[in-house]
Write a protein that holds these residues in place. Structure first.
Motif, mmCIF file in Angstrom:
data_model
loop_
_atom_site.group_PDB
_atom_site.id
_atom_site.type_symbol
_atom_site.label_atom_id
_atom_site.label_comp_id
_atom_site.label_asym_id
_atom_site.label_seq_id
_atom_site.Cartn_x
_atom_site.Cartn_y
_atom_site.Cartn_z
ATOM 1 N N PHE A 38 -60.047 -40.948 -4.267
ATOM 2 C CA PHE A 38 -60.197 -41.771 -5.535
ATOM 3 C C PHE A 38 -61.156 -40.943 -6.520
ATOM 4 O O PHE A 38 -62.180 -40.531 -5.924
ATOM 5 N N ASP A 59 -71.351 -35.886 2.031
ATOM 6 C CA ASP A 59 -70.696 -36.614 1.134
ATOM 7 C C ASP A 59 -71.396 -37.890 1.098
ATOM 8 O O ASP A 59 -71.182 -38.834 1.877
ATOM 9 N N SER A 111 -63.291 -37.945 -12.802
ATOM 10 C CA SER A 111 -64.154 -36.794 -12.225
ATOM 11 C C SER A 111 -64.336 -37.023 -10.819
ATOM 12 O O SER A 111 -64.197 -38.211 -10.249
ATOM 13 N N LYS A 112 -64.573 -35.923 -9.926
ATOM 14 C CA LYS A 112 -64.102 -36.221 -8.587
ATOM 15 C C LYS A 112 -65.373 -35.367 -7.912
ATOM 16 O O LYS A 112 -65.559 -34.330 -8.330
ATOM 17 N N ARG A 113 -66.259 -35.925 -7.205
ATOM 18 C CA ARG A 113 -67.321 -35.178 -6.459
ATOM 19 C C ARG A 113 -67.409 -35.202 -5.212
ATOM 20 O O ARG A 113 -66.932 -36.059 -4.523
ATOM 21 N N GLU A 126 -60.837 -43.531 2.040
ATOM 22 C CA GLU A 126 -61.925 -43.180 1.212
ATOM 23 C C GLU A 126 -61.789 -44.593 0.355
ATOM 24 O O GLU A 126 -60.682 -45.288 0.086
ATOM 25 N N ASP A 127 -62.923 -45.044 -0.035
ATOM 26 C CA ASP A 127 -63.044 -46.368 -0.810
ATOM 27 C C ASP A 127 -63.167 -46.228 -2.462
ATOM 28 O O ASP A 127 -64.124 -45.222 -2.571
ATOM 29 N N GLU A 186 -70.716 -40.843 -0.399
ATOM 30 C CA GLU A 186 -70.000 -42.129 -0.324
ATOM 31 C C GLU A 186 -69.333 -42.524 1.161
ATOM 32 O O GLU A 186 -69.459 -43.342 1.399
ATOM 33 N N THR A 212 -64.395 -40.425 -8.528
ATOM 34 C CA THR A 212 -66.002 -40.842 -8.312
ATOM 35 C C THR A 212 -65.831 -41.644 -9.880
ATOM 36 O O THR A 212 -66.446 -42.623 -9.748
ATOM 37 N N ALA A 213 -65.716 -41.193 -10.703
ATOM 38 C CA ALA A 213 -65.779 -41.751 -11.978
ATOM 39 C C ALA A 213 -64.426 -41.828 -12.981
ATOM 40 O O ALA A 213 -63.528 -40.767 -12.622
ATOM 41 N N LEU A 236 -73.111 -37.390 -13.623
ATOM 42 C CA LEU A 236 -72.005 -37.160 -14.089
ATOM 43 C C LEU A 236 -72.167 -35.863 -14.453
ATOM 44 O O LEU A 236 -73.002 -35.272 -15.445
ATOM 45 N N PRO A 237 -70.799 -35.075 -14.565
ATOM 46 C CA PRO A 237 -70.760 -33.566 -14.787
ATOM 47 C C PRO A 237 -70.999 -33.570 -16.576
ATOM 48 O O PRO A 237 -70.570 -34.778 -17.121
ATOM 49 N N PRO A 238 -71.656 -32.559 -17.325
ATOM 50 C CA PRO A 238 -71.749 -32.778 -18.629
ATOM 51 C C PRO A 238 -70.625 -32.745 -19.413
ATOM 52 O O PRO A 238 -69.327 -32.302 -18.941
ATOM 53 N N LEU A 239 -70.196 -33.253 -20.630
ATOM 54 C CA LEU A 239 -69.066 -33.273 -21.593
ATOM 55 C C LEU A 239 -68.793 -31.949 -21.652
ATOM 56 O O LEU A 239 -67.458 -31.622 -21.608
ATOM 57 N N ARG A 279 -64.285 -34.497 -15.701
ATOM 58 C CA ARG A 279 -63.889 -35.129 -17.126
ATOM 59 C C ARG A 279 -62.565 -34.864 -17.539
ATOM 60 O O ARG A 279 -62.318 -34.281 -18.574
ATOM 61 N N ALA A 285 -77.499 -35.950 -6.667
ATOM 62 C CA ALA A 285 -76.341 -35.481 -6.379
ATOM 63 C C ALA A 285 -75.405 -36.308 -7.327
ATOM 64 O O ALA A 285 -74.235 -35.739 -7.115
#
Lengths: 216, 253, 230, 96
Positions: A56, B160, A12-14, C229-230, B162, A58-59, B242-245, A23, B239
């Motif tokens: 990269f 963002d 997943s990427k946010r 990005e890391d 991160e 996110t998860a 995790l997105p839902p499955l 997913r 923020a």
């Protein structure tokens, strides 16, 4: 080393509060090619950027050529190349200077002659010494492809390669992709031209809102 | 008043902080205890500072500003020190906890620092005759304040999470490094320019009142950082779920 | 697979590329020179025609002019890199981010140093200072000072190039950090313009060197974290 | 590379540690202007803890209570104001 060119495990990427990729899981065998389809904003470009290690996940975990794209990015980077909307070129340098720069960074033997050869192959010889700022969109794309060819990657990522090209250029691009595939390179292709894309690739991944769905 | 009373309170506060960190169950209560204690102590500080403590030898009553000014500046230093620590920790190992702590300590530090510097400026007026002077502590504290205002601005201008965390950690470290350099270079610059510096002899009562002031503000620093941290965490988790499955069902046309 | 070229070679290539770009866009460079020259001129207007006082404060004006110009020059240096996402392109090529840092710092420093050399004759003209007392030390001070501006400046402009409100962000972040540098560089420059009876120039030079080394090493550590990005 | 970096850090700290002399080098040969002895000279008026107006001699700042009030008010406002702002911004889920 696995025989998979790309293996995405629940990535997943946010961006901020928005999920560009949700997913997503898929795999692509080495030597095979993948067609990425989907509307604007469906996450195609993001996915290509993630595979190229410009971003990269996110998860989740993404493995390219068996390397974890995040932890082993240094080992992976020499073998993937991305041609994207952002051409990565310095606007104020000439086409030849831009290519020569990447040749030197890549440690190519005899950079000057390989730059010349590539410019000729992409039909840019006559404009080799004019600044990229004066280039048309199609010429920029050719230059970006030349840069990709310089790197001779194992996984080539092409974001809308036919956009901005004239019919002749489009045909030449198809030939280039077939040449790359003949060398065993896996090509991941994102394009709106589904017919053309399907003729070049063996597999297809359709994205909608960052999710994998079966194409309708 | 003997110095042992504020020292005992300090000990109590330290125990509270440790318990707060170690036993999560106590977290909803302890910050309230600390804040309540702080309020009581602040009321008493008014009396102690303005009436109980003797007038200072050279500055007489103006010297009473010491008991609120110095604690404020110290709290700012503690908060910024914490920020630098968190920035280092974040760059070593990414963690949303250290990022949120860095954000909260920076903001609390800017608050205490800004009020503290304002007090210092008010104090400078009757003692030095000017609102501003080339005192190394004044300059370096102000510079520190400015760099953390920049830090907070950067945080609010980056969406963002991160990127914000990484960038602000880098800025936090550079700001932290600049602080001792600024202090020494200004002091040095100063020593070449012979600007007056005030060294006040502090007697025992003064020392204990000052200590009282420090503990009072520590009682506020602790809940401030805790509550600001909770705000930062809440924003992060909002923020970052995790997105839902399941894919959201497309609306029927 | 290890990178085929060493860190220093890569840094040299980055530096050379910066010079190439600057040379190809000479007009921009000229504009920068005129900007800082105009700044110096404005200082002399603002302070009035008192030559003695202008001469006494020339070191401060020189460094303020350089500081203002540096914000423009640093911002420009990373605008080039964010156009077409060229910086990302470099990282993907792959070029080690630390090599990019070294190259960019030296590129920015050389640019500012060249600018300071151009400003020297203007300071003579406007403020009537004497540059001939210890010219080699003056050059050293200018070099160390401009290097000190570009070491943290490179980190901050890499950050602010991608942030919103970048034109405000860079000076807001950079100026507080540069306070000690400004003090040291201006004081040292003053002592090269005027007699130095107490022999303090050496200590200011030491502070400049320390500042440079500290920020070069901190930037070296931190830059890779922000270049990608890391 | 690490060794190079370690070297840089050491060199930087050495250079910085070496910056001691400025205070040794006296700014002026003349002694500093009458530094007041640290001995806590008997406070001007311990017997008048509040009536400073009667006790002051020359050199001691007179009055200035308005500055003191301003600072103490600021101290209270700073703490309470920030507390209030934290309360306003509290996360929605938990009412604290």
């Amino acid at each position: 080393m696995s025989a998979l060119a790309v293996e995405a495990i629940d990535i997943s990427k946010r961006f901020g509060a928005r999920w560009a990729i949700s997913r997503l899981s898929f795999s692509l065998a080495q030597g095979r090619s993948l067609l990425l389809t989907g509307h604007n904003g469906s996450g195609k470009t993001t996915l290509l950027r993630i595979i190229s290690t410009a971003a990269f996940p996110t998860a989740g975990t993404l493995k390219v050529l068996g390397f974890d794209s995040k932890k082993e990015r240094d080992s992976l980077r020499p073998s993937v190349a991305l041609v994207s909307h952002a051409s990565f070129h310095y606007e104020d340098l000439t086409a030849a200077q831009n290519l020569l720069l990447s040749a030197k960074f890549l440690g190519v033997k005899d950079p000057a002659s390989s730059v010349k050869e590539l410019l000729e192959r992409m039909g840019l010889s006559s404009r080799a010494d004019s600044a990229v700022r004066q280039f048309s969109a199609g010429m920029r794309k050719r230059l970006a492809i030349a840069r990709l060819l310089m790197k001779a990657p194992k996984v080539a990522l092409l974001d809308e390669p036919f956009g901005e090209l004239d019919p002749a250029g489009s045909l030449q691009m198809e030939q280039l992709i077939r040449d790359l595939q003949a060398q065993g390179t896996s090509v991941v292709l994102a394009t709106h031209l589904i017919e053309q894309g399907l003729s070049l690739t063996q597999e297809r991944l359709h994205l909608e809102g960052g999710r994998k769905v079966s194409p309708t | 008043m003997p110095a042992s009373i504020p020292l005992l309170l300090l000990l109590a506060l330290a125990v509270m902080v440790v318990v707060h960190v170690v036993v999560p169950k106590t977290r909803p209560i302890l910050w309230k205890v600390s804040a309540a204690l702080g309020l009581v102590m602040l009321g008493l500080l008014m009396y102690l500072g303005m009436f109980y403590a003797p007038p200072e030898a050279f500055m007489s009553n103006v010297g009473r500003i010491l008991y609120v000014h110095v604690p404020y500046i110290w709290m700012a230093f503690i908060a910024f020190l914490m920020n630098v620590g968190c920035a280092f920790a974040y760059l070593m190992k990414k963690s949303w906890v250290t990022d949120a702590l860095a954000e909260s300590s920076a903001e609390v530090g800017v608050l205490f620092g800004a009020v503290g510097v304002a007090m210092g400026s008010i104090w400078a007026r009757p003692t030095w005759g000017v609102w501003w002077d080339w005192d190394p502590r004044l300059i370096s504290t102000t510079v520190m304040l400015l760099s953390y205002v920049g830090y907070l601005a950067l945080r609010s201008f980056t969406e963002d999470p991160e990127r914000r965390a990484t960038w602000s950690a880098a800025v936090g470290i550079l700001s932290g490094v600049s602080l001792p350099i600024t202090y020494y270079s200004v002091r040095w610059w100063n020593s070449l320019h012979q600007v007056q510096s005030s060294t006040a002899s502090v007697d025992k009562t003064m020392g204990s009142v000052l200590l009282w002031g420090l503990v009072t503000l520590l009682c506020f620093l602790f809940p401030f950082i805790v509550k600001r941290y909770e705000i930062a965490r809440a924003r992060q988790t909002a923020a970052m779920e995790l997105p839902p499955l399941e894919a959201p069902r497309p609306e029927a046309a | 697979m290890t990178p085929k070229i060493s860190l220093l070679t890569a840094a040299w290539l980055v530096l050379k590329k910066d010079w190439q770009i600057e040379w190809r866009t000479r007009a921009r460079l000229t504009a920068l020179i005129f900007f800082s020259g105009a700044t110096l001129l404005l200082f002399s207007f603002a302070m009035g025609p008192d030559v003695t006082s202008l001469r006494a404060h020339a070191h401060g004006y020189l460094w303020l002019g350089l500081l203002f110009a540096s914000v423009l020059s640093l911002g420009e240096s990373f605008r080039i890199e964010s156009e077409n996402q060229a910086l990302t392109g470099l990282v993907l090529t792959p070029v080690e981010p630390r090599a990019i840092f070294i190259g960019k710092v030296l590129g920015n420093a050389s640019m500012l140093f060249a600018l300071s050399l151009v400003l020297l004759p203007i300071t003579i003209g406007l403020y009537d200072v004497d540059l001939t007392r210890v010219p080699h030390l003056l050059l050293l001070v200018l070099f160390l000072g401009t290097l000190g501006i570009s070491a943290p400046g490179t980190v901050y402009s890499a950050i602010s190039a991608n942030a919103r409100a970048r034109d405000v962000m860079l000076p807001l972040l950079l100026f507080p950090v540069l306070v000690p540098l400004l003090l040291a560089a201006a004081s040292a420059t003053k002592l090269t313009f005027q007699p130095d009876p107490q022999d303090q120039l050496g200590s200011w030079l030491k502070l400049l060197i320390a500042f440079d080394l500290i920020y070069l090493s901190v930037g070296f550590l931190v830059f890779p974290k922000i270049a990608e990005e890391d | 590379m690490r060794a190079l970096f370690a070297g840089l850090v050491v060199a930087a700290s050495l250079a910085f540690a070496d910056i001691a002399p400025p205070e040794k080098a006296p700014p002026e040969p003349a002694p500093a202007p009458a530094v007041v002895e640290p001995a806590p000279a008997p406070a001007p008026a311990p017997q008048h803890p509040m009536g400073i107006e009667k006790a002051v001699g020359s050199g001691v700042i007179q009055g200035g209570w308005e500055y003191v009030y301003a600072c103490y008010a600021l101290a209270v406002i700073g703490v309470l104001g920030y507390g209030a702002s934290l309360f306003v911004r509290r996360p929605k889920e938990q009412a604290s």
